[in-house]
Design a protein around this motif. Structure first.
Motif, PDB file in Angstrom:
ATOM      1  N   TRP A 150       0.604  -1.184   0.147  1.00  0.00           N
ATOM      2  CA  TRP A 150       0.414   0.711  -0.035  1.00  0.00           C
ATOM      3  C   TRP A 150       0.540   1.222   0.099  1.00  0.00           C
ATOM      4  O   TRP A 150       1.935   1.678   0.338  1.00  0.00           O
ATOM      5  N   THR A 151       0.266   2.505  -0.298  1.00  0.00           N
ATOM      6  CA  THR A 151       1.226   3.495  -0.033  1.00  0.00           C
ATOM      7  C   THR A 151       0.491   4.437  -0.177  1.00  0.00           C
ATOM      8  O   THR A 151      -0.946   4.687  -0.283  1.00  0.00           O
ATOM      9  N   GLY A 152       0.765   5.446   1.305  1.00  0.00           N
ATOM     10  CA  GLY A 152       0.176   6.328   2.019  1.00  0.00           C
ATOM     11  C   GLY A 152       0.349   7.697   0.753  1.00  0.00           C
ATOM     12  O   GLY A 152       1.083   7.890   0.017  1.00  0.00           O
TER      13      GLY A 152
ATOM     14  N   VAL B 261      -1.016   7.914   9.093  1.00  0.00           N
ATOM     15  CA  VAL B 261      -2.268   8.166   8.021  1.00  0.00           C
ATOM     16  C   VAL B 261      -3.727   8.801   8.795  1.00  0.00           C
ATOM     17  O   VAL B 261      -4.836   9.305   8.355  1.00  0.00           O
TER      18      VAL B 261
ATOM     19  N   ALA C  25       0.384   1.227   9.231  1.00  0.00           N
ATOM     20  CA  ALA C  25      -0.242   2.438   9.223  1.00  0.00           C
ATOM     21  C   ALA C  25      -0.468   2.589   9.966  1.00  0.00           C
ATOM     22  O   ALA C  25      -0.708   1.278  11.535  1.00  0.00           O
TER      23      ALA C  25
ATOM     24  N   LEU D 252      -3.848   7.657   2.893  1.00  0.00           N
ATOM     25  CA  LEU D 252      -5.130   7.529   3.347  1.00  0.00           C
ATOM     26  C   LEU D 252      -5.837   8.322   2.810  1.00  0.00           C
ATOM     27  O   LEU D 252      -5.770   9.509   3.307  1.00  0.00           O
TER      28      LEU D 252
ATOM     29  N   PHE E 164      -8.031   0.028   1.358  1.00  0.00           N
ATOM     30  CA  PHE E 164      -6.943  -0.351   2.404  1.00  0.00           C
ATOM     31  C   PHE E 164      -7.820  -0.755   3.737  1.00  0.00           C
ATOM     32  O   PHE E 164      -8.156   0.859   4.542  1.00  0.00           O
TER      33      PHE E 164
ATOM     34  N   LYS F 161       4.014   9.638   5.703  1.00  0.00           N
ATOM     35  CA  LYS F 161       2.520   9.354   4.793  1.00  0.00           C
ATOM     36  C   LYS F 161       2.530   7.957   5.882  1.00  0.00           C
ATOM     37  O   LYS F 161       1.111   7.573   5.184  1.00  0.00           O
ATOM     38  N   ARG F 162       2.733   7.085   6.958  1.00  0.00           N
ATOM     39  CA  ARG F 162       2.087   5.834   7.107  1.00  0.00           C
ATOM     40  C   ARG F 162       1.677   6.227   8.596  1.00  0.00           C
ATOM     41  O   ARG F 162       1.085   5.524   8.898  1.00  0.00           O
TER      42      ARG F 162
ATOM     43  N   SER G 179      -2.301  -2.269  10.359  1.00  0.00           N
ATOM     44  CA  SER G 179      -2.591  -0.877  11.014  1.00  0.00           C
ATOM     45  C   SER G 179      -2.171  -0.820  12.849  1.00  0.00           C
ATOM     46  O   SER G 179      -2.873  -1.826  13.095  1.00  0.00           O
TER      47      SER G 179
ATOM     48  N   ASP H 257      -6.013   3.947   0.017  1.00  0.00           N
ATOM     49  CA  ASP H 257      -4.541   4.019  -0.050  1.00  0.00           C
ATOM     50  C   ASP H 257      -3.918   5.350  -1.904  1.00  0.00           C
ATOM     51  O   ASP H 257      -5.631   6.020  -2.179  1.00  0.00           O
ATOM     52  N   ALA H 258      -3.650   5.571  -1.546  1.00  0.00           N
ATOM     53  CA  ALA H 258      -2.899   6.736  -2.848  1.00  0.00           C
ATOM     54  C   ALA H 258      -3.088   6.635  -3.907  1.00  0.00           C
ATOM     55  O   ALA H 258      -3.519   7.001  -5.290  1.00  0.00           O
TER      56      ALA H 258
END
Length: 646
Positions: A53-55, A228, A179, A57, A72, A225-226, A130, A66-67
């Motif tokens: 995953w990419t932050g 969130v 996260a 959120l 997510f 960026k994690r 998370s 996610d981004a």
């Protein structure tokens, strides 16, 4: 935060407060036979979780994404400790005066016993992605270094303050792909509940100090960026004299405080999710008084709107031994005959969970948002409470069926010298030598239901963007949701005013209470020109669409994005220019004698309860508002000029 079921010390002192405020202090659990774990989740490495995953959120309807716009699902746990573990009586230095005899020293539990790297590996083995990370406001302002003994297994943290220790935990979690949702759990370091000085966001501090602390935390972690989310406050409840409320505009107004804090946080870090929990308890639980656990029920008619419409998440807590009108107290003050959640049939439990929380996930409503069950749990190893076990099974079935985001309470606890968990609610416990006893290590009846939950199939992959309908509430003051207008001077001095978020336009008004509704359905692109305040009839040029009534009307090729009122009287519209030409034909929509029947306001939820409402269709824009001072009408809105977008 639930109170301790497996530790009896200090319970008598808490009973009266718990009874008043809807938090439980039940007795100890009995010993139980072992239960074999099945279908354990596949443990990811930190690199594998990071790559999944990419932050940052955000939200799309009922889902967190996610981004890249991929779902997510928050599969979370609570890593407690930084909110404090002291139970409020006796020597704070005595471990026996702390929750389950676990003295956290105001940092996340377990750092004295186990290296952070091992804790990360054990979190991965649980299948979570998370972590909800509770903290106290006191932690932010605490200058004292934690004792060396508190970080004995992580000596690199020696000499650090609680906040600096918290920093290290955040960094370790996010580096391993988790996260992190920051949670303002308490004001002081006191655990837990009842009249403990932590009942509201402004218990023991001002609302402004609370907001300032949140802005500080948002800025502190905004480059990661994690990190969130900001979970604004834990379990808001009654104090000695007053109930929290939802929208009254006073110092106990949870709704307005959340709105204020959420938008201040987004101005400091626009990437964060803003998590808002409902009211955990109102009223005195005794005959002749009314009392309840509202949770999110108030959201159905008064939901939040943030300056960024895709950042709101609602949260709710469920524990089997409490109930919709049951504090959880087993006897004495506050004990009532009201049913507990564990008393309900599976069908009734599902109905109540929807009524108090998961209804918010209905699509197309003003309140539509993801719901995160940010606390639930049960006593595990050595417990034979059959009702609680049945509840846990039924409740996790509901979470699976509804594909609901969740966070179990708590992740980490201690094991005593005899090898028994001191808090048998914890998913992982560590002895003084750092040896783990976890839910997947055999002998914990919860393993089967936990594994069912964490490995359950659910919505995944890309989630399409959604339309929004959002409330503007100027009942008690300004409601400025526009980043554009927040950067400018007061555009209607002396009046109550409301602005839609920059991505939305005004689509509805109520007649008496200052409510508005915004939407981004088929939203026209705004031109670069200045927004204009209109408080007269100079732009009424295409015909008199409300003969005999006063009117305010936007210029051609612009649409209403805000409004101001003085008392019940309509004062002005705020109009934004459209980048493309807009039609000038339209219709007059009257709502001076009732809710206009030809619009679908009810489809999107009752956004102005007990008031007449006018709402243009989703494919229209508000070009004007008519009102009259005749017959003591006091200038209230009577009609909208609705024009088509194309």
């Amino acid at each position: 935060m639930r109170t301790v079921r497996s530790a009896t010390r200090g319970i008598p002192a808490l009973l009266a407060a718990a009874a008043l405020l809807g938090v439980a202090v039940p007795g100890p659990a009995a010993a139980a036979p072992a239960t074999a774990a099945t279908s354990a989740p596949v443990a990811l490495t930190g690199a594998q979780l990071s790559a999944s995953w990419t932050g940052p959120l955000s939200t799309r309807g009922r889902y967190v994404v996610d981004a890249h716009g991929d779902r997510f699902k928050l599969k979370s746990g609570n890593w407690a400790g930084a909110q404090g573990t002291y139970q409020g009586s006796g020597d704070v230095g005595d471990v026996n005066n702390h929750q389950a005899h676990q003295k956290s020293n105001n940092i996340p539990l377990g750092l004295d016993r186990t290296p952070i790297a091992q804790i990360m590996a054990d979190f991965h083995a649980l299948g979570i992605n998370s972590v909800r990370l509770p903290f106290a406001n006191a932690m932010i302002h605490d200058p004292a270094a934690v004792p060396d003994s508190a970080v004995a297994a992580n000596p690199e943290l020696k000499g650090r303050t609680p906040l600096e220790g918290f920093d290290a935990v955040v960094a370790a979690l996010t580096a391993d792909g988790f996260a992190v949702i920051l949670n303002n759990h308490t004001t002081t370091y006191r655990f837990c509940c009842g009249l403990d000085g932590n009942e509201r966001w402004n218990s023991g501090q001002s609302t402004q100090q609370w907001v300032d602390d949140w802005v500080f935390m948002a800025k502190r972690y905004r480059d990661d960026k994690r990190v969130v989310g900001a979970d604004l406050r834990n379990e808001v409840r009654r104090d000695t004299w007053n109930d929290p409320n939802w929208g009254w505009g006073d110092d106990h107004d949870t709704y307005t405080a959340y709105e204020q804090a959420g938008n201040a946080i987004l101005q400091a870090d626009p990437d964060l999710l803003i998590v808002m929990e409902g009211i955990n308890w109102q009223g005195i639980p005794a005959s002749l008084f009314s009392y309840e656990r509202p949770n999110l029920k108030r959201v159905a008619t008064l939901s939040h709107t943030l300056i960024d419409s895709n950042k709101l998440v609602y949260s709710v807590h469920f524990y089997g031994y409490t109930g919709p009108s049951n504090t959880g107290a087993g006897s004495g003050w506050g004990a009532t005959d009201d049913p507990r959640y564990e008393d309900f049939t599976p069908e009734k439990l599902a109905e109540v969970v929807k009524e108090e929380g998961t209804f918010v996930t209905e699509e197309g409503k003003h309140y539509t948002a993801p719901v995160w069950v940010s606390e639930f749990g049960a006593a595990g190893r050595d417990s034979t409470d059959a009702k609680e076990q049945a509840w846990f099974r039924n409740f996790t079935d509901i979470l699976v069926k509804t594909d609901t985001d969740f966070a179990v309470w708590p992740l980490v606890g201690w094991t005593d010298a005899a090898g028994r968990p001191q808090d048998n609610w914890a998913m992982l416990t560590y002895d003084a030598a750092g040896r783990r006893l976890g839910i997947e290590d055999g002998g914990d009846w919860r393993a089967t239901d936990w594994n069912k939950l964490v490995t359950a199939p659910g919505r995944s992959g890309a989630v399409a963007p959604v339309d929004h309908w959002n409330i503007v509430d100027i009942d008690h003051g300004d409601w400025n949701l526009s980043r554009t207008m927040l950067a400018r001077a007061d555009w209607s001095p002396g009046d109550h005013k409301g602005n839609c978020p920059d991505t939305e336009r005004l689509v509805g008004l109520s007649r008496s209470y200052g409510r508005g509704l915004c939407t981004d359905v088929a939203e026209p692109r705004k031109a670069a020109g200045a927004w204009e305040k209109v408080d007269g009839e100079k732009y009424v040029r295409q015909g008199d669409w409300a003969s005999g009534y006063n009117k305010v009307q936007c210029p051609v090729n612009s649409f209403a994005v805000g409004y101001s009122m003085n008392g019940p009287a309509m004062v002005s519209l705020l109009c934004a220019p459209s980048a493309t030409p807009l039609p000038t034909n339209g219709r007059t929509l009257w709502f001076d004698r009732g809710n206009n029947p030809d619009t679908a306001w009810s489809v999107h939820g009752n956004w102005a309860e007990d008031d007449y409402k006018g709402m243009c269709a989703d494919n229209e824009y508000v070009a004007g508002v008519a009102m009259t001072w005749a017959w003591a009408q006091r200038g209230r809105p009577d009609a909208l000029l609705c024009r088509p977008l194309t």
